[in-house]
Design a protein around this motif. Structure first.
Motif, PDB file in Angstrom:
ATOM      1  N   ASP A  96       0.831  -1.211   0.000  1.00 54.29           N
ATOM      2  CA  ASP A  96       0.000   0.000   0.000  1.00 54.29           C
ATOM      3  C   ASP A  96       0.865   1.261   0.000  1.00 54.29           C
ATOM      4  N   ALA A  97       1.983   1.199   0.752  1.00 51.05           N
ATOM      5  CA  ALA A  97       2.868   2.359   0.818  1.00 51.05           C
ATOM      6  C   ALA A  97       3.467   2.666  -0.550  1.00 51.05           C
ATOM      7  N   MET A  98       3.911   1.610  -1.236  1.00 53.83           N
ATOM      8  CA  MET A  98       4.540   1.825  -2.539  1.00 53.83           C
ATOM      9  C   MET A  98       3.538   2.273  -3.593  1.00 53.83           C
ATOM     10  N   GLU A  99       2.285   1.935  -3.393  1.00 53.25           N
ATOM     11  CA  GLU A  99       1.252   2.337  -4.351  1.00 53.25           C
ATOM     12  C   GLU A  99       0.650   3.693  -4.007  1.00 53.25           C
ATOM     13  N   SER A 100       1.081   4.269  -2.880  1.00 56.02           N
ATOM     14  CA  SER A 100       0.487   5.531  -2.428  1.00 56.02           C
ATOM     15  C   SER A 100       1.059   6.742  -3.149  1.00 56.02           C
ATOM     16  N   SER A 101       2.166   6.558  -3.856  1.00 53.99           N
ATOM     17  CA  SER A 101       2.795   7.681  -4.553  1.00 53.99           C
ATOM     18  C   SER A 101       3.075   7.299  -5.998  1.00 53.99           C
ATOM     19  N   GLY A 102       2.855   8.248  -6.879  1.00 54.87           N
ATOM     20  CA  GLY A 102       3.150   8.023  -8.282  1.00 54.87           C
ATOM     21  C   GLY A 102       4.566   8.421  -8.653  1.00 54.87           C
ATOM     22  N   HIS A 103       5.282   9.005  -7.691  1.00 57.13           N
ATOM     23  CA  HIS A 103       6.656   9.450  -7.935  1.00 57.13           C
ATOM     24  C   HIS A 103       7.621   8.427  -7.328  1.00 57.13           C
ATOM     25  N   PRO A 104       8.650   8.016  -8.048  1.00 51.85           N
ATOM     26  CA  PRO A 104       9.569   6.994  -7.533  1.00 51.85           C
ATOM     27  C   PRO A 104      10.177   7.337  -6.170  1.00 51.85           C
ATOM     28  N   ARG A 105      10.575   8.600  -5.978  1.00 55.66           N
ATOM     29  CA  ARG A 105      11.159   8.956  -4.689  1.00 55.66           C
ATOM     30  C   ARG A 105      10.132   8.856  -3.572  1.00 55.66           C
ATOM     31  N   GLY A 106       8.914   9.283  -3.849  1.00 55.49           N
ATOM     32  CA  GLY A 106       7.856   9.171  -2.851  1.00 55.49           C
ATOM     33  C   GLY A 106       7.570   7.726  -2.507  1.00 55.49           C
ATOM     34  N   MET A 107       7.644   6.855  -3.509  1.00 54.25           N
ATOM     35  CA  MET A 107       7.445   5.430  -3.274  1.00 54.25           C
ATOM     36  C   MET A 107       8.517   4.871  -2.340  1.00 54.25           C
ATOM     37  N   VAL A 108       9.773   5.229  -2.606  1.00 53.54           N
ATOM     38  CA  VAL A 108      10.885   4.768  -1.765  1.00 53.54           C
ATOM     39  C   VAL A 108      10.720   5.286  -0.343  1.00 53.54           C
ATOM     40  N   ALA A 109      10.409   6.585  -0.201  1.00 49.94           N
ATOM     41  CA  ALA A 109      10.249   7.184   1.126  1.00 49.94           C
ATOM     42  C   ALA A 109       9.117   6.522   1.902  1.00 49.94           C
ATOM     43  N   ALA A 110       7.998   6.272   1.242  1.00 51.23           N
ATOM     44  CA  ALA A 110       6.846   5.674   1.920  1.00 51.23           C
ATOM     45  C   ALA A 110       7.148   4.249   2.363  1.00 51.23           C
ATOM     46  N   ALA A 111       7.828   3.484   1.512  1.00 49.11           N
ATOM     47  CA  ALA A 111       8.150   2.098   1.857  1.00 49.11           C
ATOM     48  C   ALA A 111       9.116   2.031   3.040  1.00 49.11           C
ATOM     49  N   ILE A 112      10.136   2.881   3.030  1.00 48.51           N
ATOM     50  CA  ILE A 112      11.113   2.890   4.125  1.00 48.51           C
ATOM     51  C   ILE A 112      10.450   3.289   5.430  1.00 48.51           C
ATOM     52  N   ASP A 113       9.646   4.347   5.401  1.00 47.83           N
ATOM     53  CA  ASP A 113       8.986   4.795   6.622  1.00 47.83           C
ATOM     54  C   ASP A 113       8.006   3.740   7.145  1.00 47.83           C
TER      55      ASP A 113
END
Length: 224
Positions: A96-113
């Motif tokens: 869900d975290a990785m799908e929450s952002s359409g931007h690659p950096r946002g995806m990485v940040a969401a997954a790590i957090d």
């Protein structure tokens, strides 16, 4: 000619169905009991810490070690069941975290957090899962399997981004698993060091490091 002797040996149809129902009820009861014991293990870890023993787990379940071993062949099998429960909780959150952002950096940040938030919420459970000394590790370590699954999720997301950018998706697998290894190693240090910085700060540092490496190879044309 019909084999009358064989027919006489067969159980009546009603008896067979009754036995099947009893077997089905027993299988369901056994599965429910296993789930209860896994839940008791999680509660015992929360109460006693990652070094919890089988006596404490049995006491938390309101039973004896003999009963626990009736449902789990050994400690390693119980450990596998706990790791399976952890995976079932964590993997959907990461997806869900990785799908929450359409931007690659946002995806990485969401997954790590999300990964660090999961650890921070129950650090003793995380220690229980990763501590080599807590339980006898089975030949097939479920923690390794969990890391593989997380790495595969990240790799799949990177592959999509590379494909959309018109780049070769071949490197997605090593990059995805590499990012997971980096975050896991940093998370282990963070807990061992008694969390010397806020989770948000650690997440930001890891995102900066991961993105510094990924940005040059997964950014879309619009990002450059």
């Amino acid at each position: 000619m019909p084999d009358r002797a064989a027919d006489n040996l067969r159980a009546p149809e009603g008896v067979t169905h009754a036995r099947d129902r009893r077997d089905s009820r027993w299988d369901q009861h056994r599965q429910e009991r296993r789930e209860q014991l896994v839940q008791a293990t999680l509660a015992a870890v929360s109460r006693h810490g990652a070094g919890v023993g089988m006596d404490e787990i049995a006491a938390e379940a309101g039973t004896s070690k003999t009963v626990v071993y009736r449902h789990f062949a050994d400690r390693a099998e119980l450990y596998v069941a706990v790791c399976t429960r952890v995976a079932a909780q964590l993997l959907p959150k990461l997806r869900d975290a990785m799908e929450s952002s359409g931007h690659p950096r946002g995806m990485v940040a969401a997954a790590i957090d999300t990964y660090l938030t999961f650890i921070e919420a129950d650090p003793e459970l995380y220690r229980f899962v990763v501590d080599q000394q807590t339980l006898d590790r089975p030949a097939t370590d479920p923690l390794t399997s969990l890391s593989e699954l997380i790495g595969a999720q990240v790799a799949a997301a990177i592959s999509v981004t590379l494909t959309q950018a018109g780049a070769d998706p071949g490197p997605a697998a090593p990059w995805g698993h590499g990012v997971v290894g980096m975050v896991r190693a940093a998370a282990d240090w963070w807990l061992r060091a008694e969390r010397p910085m806020l989770r948000s700060e650690l997440a930001a540092h890891l995102t900066d490091l991961a993105w510094a490496g990924l940005s040059g190879v997964v950014s879309t044309k619009e990002d450059k």
